[in-house]
Design a protein around this motif. Structure first.
Motif, short mmCIF file in Angstrom:
data_model
loop_
_atom_site.label_atom_id
_atom_site.label_comp_id
_atom_site.label_asym_id
_atom_site.label_seq_id
_atom_site.Cartn_x
_atom_site.Cartn_y
_atom_site.Cartn_z
N ILE A 316 -3.31 -9.48 11.33
CA ILE A 316 -4.39 -8.50 11.30
C ILE A 316 -5.14 -8.65 9.99
CG2 ILE A 316 -4.91 -6.04 11.10
CD1 ILE A 316 -2.69 -5.47 13.06
N ALA A 317 -6.47 -8.67 10.06
CA ALA A 317 -7.30 -8.72 8.85
C ALA A 317 -7.83 -7.31 8.55
CB ALA A 317 -8.46 -9.68 9.05
N ILE A 318 -7.77 -6.93 7.27
CA ILE A 318 -8.25 -5.62 6.85
C ILE A 318 -9.27 -5.79 5.73
CG2 ILE A 318 -6.03 -4.60 7.47
CD1 ILE A 318 -5.50 -4.19 4.47
N GLY A 319 -9.96 -4.71 5.40
CA GLY A 319 -11.04 -4.77 4.43
C GLY A 319 -10.60 -4.61 3.00
N ASP A 320 -9.50 -5.22 2.61
CA ASP A 320 -9.04 -5.19 1.23
C ASP A 320 -7.92 -6.21 1.07
OD1 ASP A 320 -8.89 -4.45 -1.42
OD2 ASP A 320 -8.53 -2.32 -1.01
N ARG A 321 -7.63 -6.56 -0.16
CA ARG A 321 -6.53 -7.48 -0.43
C ARG A 321 -5.20 -6.77 -0.20
NH1 ARG A 321 -8.18 -12.15 -3.11
NH2 ARG A 321 -6.07 -12.57 -3.80
N ILE A 322 -4.22 -7.52 0.25
CA ILE A 322 -2.90 -6.96 0.53
C ILE A 322 -1.85 -7.90 -0.03
CG2 ILE A 322 -2.53 -8.07 2.78
CD1 ILE A 322 -1.92 -4.35 2.09
N ARG A 323 -0.69 -7.35 -0.42
CA ARG A 323 0.37 -8.20 -0.96
C ARG A 323 1.71 -7.70 -0.45
NH1 ARG A 323 2.62 -4.98 -4.61
NH2 ARG A 323 1.31 -3.47 -5.72
N PRO A 324 2.69 -8.59 -0.37
CA PRO A 324 4.04 -8.18 0.03
C PRO A 324 4.59 -7.09 -0.89
CG PRO A 324 3.86 -10.57 0.08
CD PRO A 324 2.60 -10.06 -0.57
N GLY A 325 5.31 -6.14 -0.30
CA GLY A 325 5.88 -5.03 -1.07
C GLY A 325 5.06 -3.76 -0.98
#
Length: 428
Positions: A316-325
């Motif tokens: 899934i693509a979202i409108g912000d950066r994401i990181r594990p944790g």
């Protein structure tokens, strides 16, 4: 240009005119504001309807005739918010309107500024590059109101830089609205009209600025840990149970990892028919901003758009950066959710203010052009709800192309949000 008033009680007034003549509207709001304030103002905010866009260049010269040498900022909007003569907040959308706020701010240093995008330091620059740009030392612990052009301001870079240089500062504001090109937006600072960049004011001293950031969503399902992510792509999720999978040693528990699309499909199946219909066009992803809080509540999430899915890998693509944790939770947005979200946050704010707390003296409201009458089917909804919980607090603002406010200690640019900046006097 700075101004500081030394002694006395803070006072804040808001006025509104719906007269179609700019001269008549200015005369009305100024005379009413001066009669209510009954002292020399230290700061002004002006919000003008985009119905007056062809006359933006005339606003500052006309105001200056009535209020010379006043630090003042403002902008144009597709709608404006102010207090009627009956002391009721009104949201006027798509029609001629002018809102003026005047404030007497004893013990407060007032520093207006205008920034062009090319003025902003590189994001690798040290904090003092940003404090030199603003002209206010970090030791003064200022708070900020920011009004920006949506096409030219590099707002996200500005917010990141200000958070870096002034980590304890509250920043609120919004992007000018009303026209689809940057040549028609208006920003105002100290009697000058700007078409680009950001205008703002830094306020330091005997002042408290508190915020309510109502993103208009309600959570559905449960929170999940992000076990795998790349840039803005969610690749793996795990049900939240105690500590983060990243902190258990050896990384994520692969046996429990699920694709975000699997999680989403299961969640959709659990919704009511009405919610399933809503999810087709109003489904969002909330990213938790507090890494340590176990029981997440409304207001703990930064709401971001769900941009798309990749069925091949379940991403899934979202409108912000994401990181594990990090933790995410899916959200729905509609009129009912928006009303419930704002009311929940207003109740929480009311409960946190004890009788020993100084009362709010004034507030600014920055609300999305996608809210208001088009969302609720009635006018004045958010402002009326605000006044129910904070009666007799003068309110002004405008409808924005993006709203600026903090979530979890960092400042973000939002959409479909109402941000309230609430001002109180700080006593020794």
């Amino acid at each position: 240009m700075s101004a500081e008033s030394i002694t006395g009680t803070m006072k804040w007034v808001s006025t509104l005119s719906t007269r179609p003549s700019l001269e008549a509207a200015i005369e009305e709001v100024v005379q009413e504001a001066q009669a209510l304030l009954q002292t020399t103002p230290d700061l002004g905010f002006v919000f003008i309807s985009a119905a007056f866009a062809s006359e933006y260049s005339r606003l500052m010269p006309l105001l200056r005739e009535y209020l010379p040498n006043l630090p003042i900022i403002g902008c144009g909007g597709s709608g404006v918010i102010g207090m009627s003569q009956q002391a009721q907040a009104r949201e006027l959308e798509g029609e001629p309107a002018l809102a003026l706020t005047l404030a007497s701010l004893p013990g407060v240093r007032v520093h207006p500024f205008h920034l062009e995008a090319e003025d902003l330091p590189d994001l690798d620059s040290p904090p003092d590059a940003w404090t030199r740009l603003i002209g206010v030392p970090a030791t003064e612990q200022p708070h900020f109101v920011l009004l920006a052009d949506p096409f030219s301001a590099r707002v996200n870079d500005l917010l990141q830089g200000l958070d870096f240089a002034y980590p304890g500062a509250v920043k609120v504001g919004g992007l000018a609205s009303g026209r689809s090109t940057n040549s028609s937006n208006g920003l105002f600072c100290n009697y000058r009209l700007y078409r680009q960049g950001t205008v703002g004011v830094a306020l330091s001293g005997k002042l408290v600025l508190e915020t309510i950031v109502a993103q208009g969503c309600r959570p559905i399902g449960q929170p999940f840990w992000v076990t795998e992510g790349e840039r803005n792509i969610l690749l793996g999720l795990e049900e939240q149970a105690g500590t983060s999978p990243m902190s258990r040693g050896g990384g994520a528990l692969v046996s429990q990892k699920r694709t975000p699309l699997e999680v989403l499909q299961e969640l959709i199946q659990s919704l009511t028919d009405e919610e399933q219909q809503l999810a087709q066009h109003s489904l969002f992803v909330g990213v938790a901003q507090n890494e340590f809080k176990q029981n997440l509540e409304q207001g703990d999430f930064l709401i971001r758009e769900l941009l798309g899915v990749d069925p091949r890998v379940g991403a899934i693509a979202i409108g912000d950066r994401i990181r594990p944790g990090q933790r995410i939770q899916f959200h729905l947005r509609d009129a009912e959710a928006s009303a419930e979200d704002l009311e929940t946050l207003l109740e929480r704010y009311q409960q946190l203010n004890t009788p020993s707390t100084t009362s709010p003296v004034g507030a600014l409201m920055f609300t999305c052009v996608g809210r208001g009458e088009s969302l609720y089917g009635e006018s004045n909804f958010d402002s009326r709800l605000f006044s129910r919980y904070l009666p007799n607090v003068p309110l002004s603002g405008f409808f924005c192309n993006g709203e600026i406010g903090p979530v979890g200690g960092s400042t973000f640019l939002h959409g479909y949000t109402s941000v309230f900046g609430i001002f109180r006097q700080l006593h020794d």
